[in-house]
Write a protein that holds these residues in place. Structure first.
Motif, PDB file in Angstrom:
ATOM      1  N   CYS A 206      -7.106  15.582  39.239  1.00 48.58           N
ATOM      2  CA  CYS A 206      -8.062  16.665  39.464  1.00 48.58           C
ATOM      3  C   CYS A 206      -9.116  16.746  38.363  1.00 48.58           C
ATOM      4  CB  CYS A 206      -7.329  18.001  39.607  1.00 48.58           C
ATOM      5  SG  CYS A 206      -6.386  18.475  38.155  1.00 48.58           S
ATOM      6  N   ARG A 207      -8.998  15.896  37.334  1.00 47.97           N
ATOM      7  CA  ARG A 207     -10.032  15.922  36.319  1.00 47.97           C
ATOM      8  C   ARG A 207     -10.586  14.527  36.071  1.00 47.97           C
ATOM      9  NH1 ARG A 207      -7.246  15.661  30.623  1.00 47.97           N
ATOM     10  NH2 ARG A 207      -9.396  15.399  29.987  1.00 47.97           N
ATOM     11  N   ASP A 208     -11.843  14.514  35.760  1.00 45.15           N
ATOM     12  CA  ASP A 208     -12.527  13.280  35.416  1.00 45.15           C
ATOM     13  C   ASP A 208     -12.432  12.243  36.538  1.00 45.15           C
ATOM     14  OD1 ASP A 208     -11.162  13.822  32.160  1.00 45.15           O
ATOM     15  OD2 ASP A 208     -13.073  14.503  32.929  1.00 45.15           O
ATOM     16  N   ASN A 209     -12.384  10.973  36.176  1.00 46.94           N
ATOM     17  CA  ASN A 209     -12.363   9.908  37.166  1.00 46.94           C
ATOM     18  C   ASN A 209     -11.018   9.875  37.888  1.00 46.94           C
ATOM     19  OD1 ASN A 209     -12.038   7.011  38.145  1.00 46.94           O
ATOM     20  ND2 ASN A 209     -14.151   7.018  37.445  1.00 46.94           N
ATOM     21  N   ASP A 210     -11.028   9.470  39.159  1.00 48.51           N
ATOM     22  CA  ASP A 210      -9.815   9.478  39.967  1.00 48.51           C
ATOM     23  C   ASP A 210      -8.904   8.280  39.729  1.00 48.51           C
ATOM     24  OD1 ASP A 210     -10.029  11.840  41.300  1.00 48.51           O
ATOM     25  OD2 ASP A 210     -11.162  11.030  42.973  1.00 48.51           O
ATOM     26  N   ALA A 211      -9.331   7.318  38.912  1.00 46.52           N
ATOM     27  CA  ALA A 211      -8.565   6.083  38.767  1.00 46.52           C
ATOM     28  C   ALA A 211      -7.829   5.991  37.438  1.00 46.52           C
ATOM     29  CB  ALA A 211      -9.492   4.881  38.918  1.00 46.52           C
ATOM     30  N   HIS A 212      -6.683   5.329  37.466  1.00 50.31           N
ATOM     31  CA  HIS A 212      -5.982   4.972  36.237  1.00 50.31           C
ATOM     32  C   HIS A 212      -6.498   3.638  35.725  1.00 50.31           C
ATOM     33  CE1 HIS A 212      -3.078   8.129  35.731  1.00 50.31           C
ATOM     34  NE2 HIS A 212      -2.646   8.009  36.952  1.00 50.31           N
ATOM     35  N   GLY A 213      -6.955   2.795  36.643  1.00 52.36           N
ATOM     36  CA  GLY A 213      -7.470   1.490  36.255  1.00 52.36           C
ATOM     37  C   GLY A 213      -8.443   0.977  37.303  1.00 52.36           C
ATOM     38  N   LEU A 214      -9.308   0.067  36.895  1.00 51.87           N
ATOM     39  CA  LEU A 214     -10.290  -0.518  37.808  1.00 51.87           C
ATOM     40  C   LEU A 214     -10.531  -1.960  37.389  1.00 51.87           C
ATOM     41  CD1 LEU A 214     -12.541  -0.474  39.974  1.00 51.87           C
ATOM     42  CD2 LEU A 214     -14.055   0.525  38.243  1.00 51.87           C
ATOM     43  N   HIS A 215     -10.346  -2.878  38.341  1.00 52.78           N
ATOM     44  CA  HIS A 215     -10.591  -4.298  38.091  1.00 52.78           C
ATOM     45  C   HIS A 215     -11.841  -4.712  38.854  1.00 52.78           C
ATOM     46  CE1 HIS A 215      -9.755  -8.652  39.368  1.00 52.78           C
ATOM     47  NE2 HIS A 215     -10.090  -8.702  38.100  1.00 52.78           N
ATOM     48  N   ILE A 216     -12.774  -5.330  38.161  1.00 51.67           N
ATOM     49  CA  ILE A 216     -14.033  -5.770  38.771  1.00 51.67           C
ATOM     50  C   ILE A 216     -14.199  -7.265  38.554  1.00 51.67           C
ATOM     51  CG2 ILE A 216     -16.547  -5.608  38.693  1.00 51.67           C
ATOM     52  CD1 ILE A 216     -16.270  -2.711  37.820  1.00 51.67           C
ATOM     53  N   GLU A 217     -14.437  -7.988  39.639  1.00 47.80           N
ATOM     54  CA  GLU A 217     -14.731  -9.415  39.557  1.00 47.80           C
ATOM     55  C   GLU A 217     -16.137  -9.623  40.109  1.00 47.80           C
ATOM     56  OE1 GLU A 217     -13.158 -13.756  41.207  1.00 47.80           O
ATOM     57  OE2 GLU A 217     -12.207 -11.895  41.874  1.00 47.80           O
ATOM     58  N   SER A 218     -17.040 -10.098  39.269  1.00 49.76           N
ATOM     59  CA  SER A 218     -18.430 -10.245  39.677  1.00 49.76           C
ATOM     60  C   SER A 218     -18.790 -11.712  39.876  1.00 49.76           C
ATOM     61  CB  SER A 218     -19.367  -9.640  38.628  1.00 49.76           C
ATOM     62  OG  SER A 218     -20.712  -9.926  38.966  1.00 49.76           O
ATOM     63  N   PRO A 219     -19.136 -12.102  41.103  1.00 50.77           N
ATOM     64  CA  PRO A 219     -19.560 -13.489  41.341  1.00 50.77           C
ATOM     65  C   PRO A 219     -20.946 -13.783  40.784  1.00 50.77           C
ATOM     66  CG  PRO A 219     -19.732 -12.205  43.355  1.00 50.77           C
ATOM     67  CD  PRO A 219     -19.066 -11.316  42.346  1.00 50.77           C
ATOM     68  N   ARG A 220     -21.705 -12.704  40.502  1.00 52.23           N
ATOM     69  CA  ARG A 220     -23.052 -12.928  39.957  1.00 52.23           C
ATOM     70  C   ARG A 220     -22.970 -13.431  38.516  1.00 52.23           C
ATOM     71  NH1 ARG A 220     -24.156  -8.124  43.099  1.00 52.23           N
ATOM     72  NH2 ARG A 220     -23.437  -6.869  41.353  1.00 52.23           N
ATOM     73  N   SER A 221     -22.219 -12.736  37.692  1.00 54.73           N
ATOM     74  CA  SER A 221     -22.106 -13.133  36.282  1.00 54.73           C
ATOM     75  C   SER A 221     -20.903 -14.021  36.030  1.00 54.73           C
ATOM     76  CB  SER A 221     -21.997 -11.883  35.400  1.00 54.73           C
ATOM     77  OG  SER A 221     -20.808 -11.155  35.707  1.00 54.73           O
TER      78      SER A 221
END
Length: 388
Positions: A173-188
């Motif tokens: 209920c506070r701040d961001n809703d995630a405990h973790g976030l993994h991002i894979e970028s094909p551009r970079s």
């Protein structure tokens, strides 16, 4: 050239997976009319829906879209309290991916090679145990060794993933809703993992192990499978079959209250949540056709309170740090201390890269506010620290 979906291939894959328009609309949380308009080439999916369509059909962007449009990043979340993912979550994550791409060239040279990822991930118990052994082996850990926080960080760097420590609160209920976030970028061609320093200490290992589950599967599976695999991988990674088998004989037949007492005692030595032990032991029981442990029911509240009575990760890091900082208030974390803790414990290069990037561009504190999900005043202070 305008962007357009590869309709012929999409329909072929939908048929092979047994998916109709209605099922696709349900999985992507859009109307059947919208799906029909996509397939009739009357409309083109928004970036977040395009990503989820590709994950559902197991199609890379280059097969999904027929043109030279910029490639979309692949994002995976570990949500708080199993919160439902929304378009806003995906849109925000894709925005972060674009911001991270801007600083990718300022990162130090990456590894020449990284460990292999899983080619054909499976939810089978034996397969997950093999994956656990593989990843534990990367840091010289046997299947009965305790996994330390430093082991998780080492694994992240072994896969050439950039840690991004953030403060996203401890509840849904506070701040961001995630405990973790993994991002894979094909551009970079870079991968990033957002790590919530506000996590309860005993939960933290699970959240990071969950994201490692995404790292080792890459984008080779759809969203639902990817989340379920990461969940099972995390519990087995922290409490493998060898531990579960030995513990099962001690716990089977106990009532809920007795279970909680025994699991808390064991959790103390491993520094993980008792619930991780409970889930792993039950997975072992199901695999071997054994009776499952007694349902916890209301006794689960005792485990929840036990976990919440422990400190958060950032509290532990501040207490363990050998470097002292002048603090205006007990809870106040200065940019200097934030960067120091992030670099010391997570060995992240992101702040050095940001210093170079901000020094060569005119990006202001709004860039940092969006990148880290922080308040305007915090972004202003961090920007000043990184540029002076």
């Amino acid at each position: 050239m305008n962007k357009r979906l590869n309709i012929e291939l999409i329909k072929k894959v939908m048929d092979s997976l047994g998916l109709n328009n209605s099922q696709v609309s349900e999985r992507l949380a859009v109307s059947r009319t919208i799906v029909g308009e996509w397939l009739a080439e009357k409309k083109f999916p928004r970036p977040d829906k395009l990503v989820r369509l590709g994950m559902l059909l197991k199609l890379p962007h280059t097969d999904l879209v027929v043109d030279d449009a910029p490639l979309a990043a692949v994002v995976n979340f570990r949500k708080k309290s199993r919160r439902a993912l929304t378009d806003t979550h995906f849109a925000d994550a894709l925005k972060k991916a674009m911001l991270l791409d801007l600083i990718a060239d300022y990162l130090p040279e990456g590894s020449l090679e990284v460990p292999p990822v899983l080619k054909n991930p499976s939810m089978e118990y034996a397969y997950i145990q093999k994956a656990v052994a593989l990843v534990r082996g990367l840091v010289g850990k046997s299947l009965t060794d305790v996994i330390n926080y430093s082991d998780l960080v080492e694994i992240i760097h072994t896969y050439d993933v950039v840690p991004v420590p953030v403060f996203w609160g401890v509840t849904s209920c506070r701040d961001n809703d995630a405990h973790g976030l993994h991002i894979e970028s094909p551009r970079s061609k870079k991968e990033w993992i957002y790590i919530n320093l506000d996590s309860y200490l005993l939960d933290f290992k699970f959240w990071v192990a969950h994201e490692i589950g995404h790292i080792i599967t890459k984008c080779s599976c759809d969203e639902v499978f990817s989340e379920n695999f990461a969940e099972l991988f995390a519990q087995s990674f922290l409490f493998p079959e060898e531990m579960a088998a030995k513990t099962y004989t001690k716990l089977v037949g106990l009532n809920a209250n007795q279970l909680v007492v025994e699991m808390i005692a064991l959790a103390e030595t491993l520094f993980i949540s008792p619930y991780t032990i409970y889930k792993s032991v039950n997975s072992y029981a199901v695999e071997n056709g054994l009776a499952q442990l007694e349902k916890l029911n209301s006794s689960y509240v005792v485990i929840k309170k036990y976990v919440e009575n422990k400190s958060t990760l950032i509290e532990k890091l501040r207490n363990d740090s050998v470097h002292s900082f002048a603090r205006k208030y007990d809870e106040f974390l200065s940019p200097e201390e934030y960067v120091y803790l992030a670099e010391t414990y997570f060995k992240t290069p992101i702040f050095d890269s940001l210093k170079k990037f901000l020094g060569e561009t005119s990006k202001g504190d709004g860039f940092l506010q969006s990148l880290f999900d922080i308040q305007a005043v915090e972004a202003k202070e961090l920007h000043y620290y990184l540029t002076h």
